[in-house]
Write an enzyme that holds these catalytic residues in place. Structure first.
Site, mmCIF file in Angstrom:
data_model
loop_
_atom_site.group_PDB
_atom_site.id
_atom_site.type_symbol
_atom_site.label_atom_id
_atom_site.label_comp_id
_atom_site.label_asym_id
_atom_site.label_seq_id
_atom_site.Cartn_x
_atom_site.Cartn_y
_atom_site.Cartn_z
ATOM 1 N N GLY A 11 0.822 -1.206 0.000
ATOM 2 C CA GLY A 11 0.000 0.000 0.000
ATOM 3 C C GLY A 11 0.854 1.253 0.000
ATOM 4 N N ARG A 21 13.454 10.024 -3.038
ATOM 5 C CA ARG A 21 14.312 11.184 -3.329
ATOM 6 C C ARG A 21 15.609 11.114 -2.526
ATOM 7 N NH1 ARG A 21 14.868 16.072 -0.546
ATOM 8 N NH2 ARG A 21 15.450 17.891 -1.806
ATOM 9 N N ALA A 22 15.488 10.799 -1.230
ATOM 10 C CA ALA A 22 16.667 10.748 -0.365
ATOM 11 C C ALA A 22 17.618 9.636 -0.798
ATOM 12 C CB ALA A 22 16.232 10.533 1.081
ATOM 13 N N ARG A 72 0.739 -5.442 -6.116
ATOM 14 C CA ARG A 72 0.852 -6.722 -5.420
ATOM 15 C C ARG A 72 1.465 -7.742 -6.382
ATOM 16 N NH1 ARG A 72 -0.203 -4.896 -0.262
ATOM 17 N NH2 ARG A 72 -2.099 -3.632 -0.269
ATOM 18 N N ASP A 103 4.767 -4.670 5.970
ATOM 19 C CA ASP A 103 5.105 -6.038 6.348
ATOM 20 C C ASP A 103 5.306 -6.948 5.145
ATOM 21 O OD1 ASP A 103 5.162 -8.177 8.582
ATOM 22 O OD2 ASP A 103 3.673 -8.959 7.186
ATOM 23 N N THR A 125 4.467 2.691 5.628
ATOM 24 C CA THR A 125 3.086 2.230 5.742
ATOM 25 C C THR A 125 2.341 3.124 6.720
ATOM 26 O OG1 THR A 125 1.649 0.463 6.577
ATOM 27 C CG2 THR A 125 3.882 0.525 7.434
ATOM 28 N N ASP A 127 0.058 2.190 8.571
ATOM 29 C CA ASP A 127 -0.421 1.389 9.702
ATOM 30 C C ASP A 127 0.455 1.490 10.941
ATOM 31 O OD1 ASP A 127 -2.348 0.524 7.896
ATOM 32 O OD2 ASP A 127 -1.224 -1.279 7.354
ATOM 33 N N ASP A 129 2.908 -0.398 11.858
ATOM 34 C CA ASP A 129 2.937 -1.728 12.458
ATOM 35 C C ASP A 129 4.224 -2.504 12.182
ATOM 36 O OD1 ASP A 129 2.565 -2.108 9.756
ATOM 37 O OD2 ASP A 129 0.968 -3.596 9.967
ATOM 38 N N ARG A 154 -17.456 15.735 14.117
ATOM 39 C CA ARG A 154 -17.936 16.184 15.428
ATOM 40 C C ARG A 154 -18.863 17.400 15.288
ATOM 41 N NH1 ARG A 154 -16.764 15.177 20.532
ATOM 42 N NH2 ARG A 154 -14.898 13.948 20.089
ATOM 43 N N ARG A 171 -5.016 -1.982 9.214
ATOM 44 C CA ARG A 171 -4.875 -3.430 9.081
ATOM 45 C C ARG A 171 -5.122 -4.084 10.447
ATOM 46 N NH1 ARG A 171 -0.713 -7.401 7.163
ATOM 47 N NH2 ARG A 171 0.741 -6.312 8.534
ATOM 48 N N ARG A 214 -24.546 15.576 24.261
ATOM 49 C CA ARG A 214 -25.539 15.347 23.216
ATOM 50 C C ARG A 214 -24.986 14.650 21.976
ATOM 51 N NH1 ARG A 214 -29.404 20.760 23.241
ATOM 52 N NH2 ARG A 214 -30.038 20.618 25.427
ATOM 53 N N GLU A 222 -10.244 -1.012 11.783
ATOM 54 C CA GLU A 222 -10.761 -2.010 10.845
ATOM 55 C C GLU A 222 -10.347 -3.431 11.214
ATOM 56 O OE1 GLU A 222 -9.217 -1.383 6.934
ATOM 57 O OE2 GLU A 222 -7.118 -1.501 7.556
#
Length: 320
Positions: A11, A21-22, A72, A103, A125, A127, A129, A154, A171, A214, A222
């Site tokens: 992703g 770039r770096a 993928r 991952d 990523t 995520d 993770d 809100r 994920r 209220r 997810e």
């Protein structure tokens, strides 16, 4: 070492372009030739490779997504696919590869490392993770995108006296939910790393109503369940008020990277090149306590993801 390659996989995440770039400019600065592999491991298998110059990565540090594109590749998960990739690298004289991704991307780099081809993993990523780093490229931008959405939701939740359930990405990790929920003042934050009881969520809503509140915001990662599923469970638990669901989806992946992500990507990308110049491969770079670190890529994969339990506890204390 004369030639290195770089690819982005899995992703997309804001800041990937800054990392590319770096890597390109750091490599060129030190006399290396840098080759970009388009469309991730799928592009590697099919030889979609081009030489990158300093100008090739001009005017991209502020752009989201990835100029190298991503895809993928089920074929690369097989030994035959991996061998095709290695043959393409050898064909182009590429002696080492920098892989920017999450991952699944690291798993590919691990396979190449096991077959003796030098790889460096750069965590890209939303995520957040990846083991061995406090932050991944793209997380901060995604977090701020979610926070902006929470603030807007809100406003309407308050106007219509509603409970909003906001489903966020991540994920199987709850970092986006936890950080955005704490920053956005959510009444409940549901993450994969912590068990929850629906009755506790209901009690929290009821307590808010009793003190005159209220509207309410519930953040659901997810990895736990979908926002719509959570709404159904909430209804079964006896909540009868006006409840709406917002699924933020892929908007969380897009947009111009924040200053934090641009700097993080630049530092991590440059460090990856430094490791290769030092003759090191099979490493994964990261940042811990604002210091650049690197770990054996074969060792860190498979480590369980954890959240900051103190932050999680604080979110409950502040949402009474």
């Amino acid at each position: 070492m004369k030639r290195i390659g770089v690819l982005t996989s899995g992703g997309d995440a804001p800041g990937m372009n800054a990392a590319v770039r770096a890597i390109v400019r750091k490599g060129i600065y030190h006399g290396l030739e840098v080759y970009g592999i388009n469309q991730g491991y799928n592009g590697l298998i099919h030889g979609n490779i081009q030489k990158l110059e300093a100008g090739s990565v001009g005017d991209i540090i502020q752009r989201g997504g990835t100029i190298l594109q991503s895809a993928r590749s089920e074929e690369f998960k097989t030994p035959e696919g991996q061998q095709k990739g290695i043959e393409q690298l050898k064909k182009h004289g590429i002696e080492a590869l920098v892989v920017i991704g999450g991952d699944g991307s690291y798993q590919g780099a691990k396979k190449l490392t096991e077959q003796g081809f030098n790889c460096i993993g750069v965590p890209g990523t939303i995520d957040n993770d990846i083991p061995g780093t406090d932050f991944t490229i793209g997380f901060d931008t995604a977090l701020n995108t979610v926070l902006d959405a929470i603030d807007k939701i809100r406003d309407t939740a308050s106007s219509h006296e509603r409970t909003f359930i906001i489903e966020v990405m991540g994920r199987n990790a709850g970092d986006i939910a936890l950080w955005s929920g704490l920053a956005g003042g959510a009444e409940s934050i549901i993450v994969p790393e912590e068990n929850f009881e629906m009755k506790d969520v209901v009690e929290r809503l009821q307590q808010g109503t009793k003190r005159g509140k209220r509207h309410s915001i519930i953040i659901v990662a997810e990895g736990v369940m979908s926002g719509n599923q959570f709404a159904e469970e909430l209804k079964k638990a006896g909540v009868t008020g006006d409840t709406r669901v917002s699924v933020l989806g892929h908007i969380q992946r897009g947009g111009s990277p924040t200053a934090f992500d641009r700097v993080l990507a630049s530092r991590l990308g440059a460090r990856a090149v430094e490791l290769l110049l030092e003759g090191k491969g099979g490493r994964a770079v990261g940042i811990q306590n604002n210091q650049l670190v690197d770990h054996d890529i074969l060792e860190i994969l498979g480590q369980p993801h954890t959240i900051d339990k103190n932050m999680y506890r604080l979110s409950k204390e502040l949402s009474i």
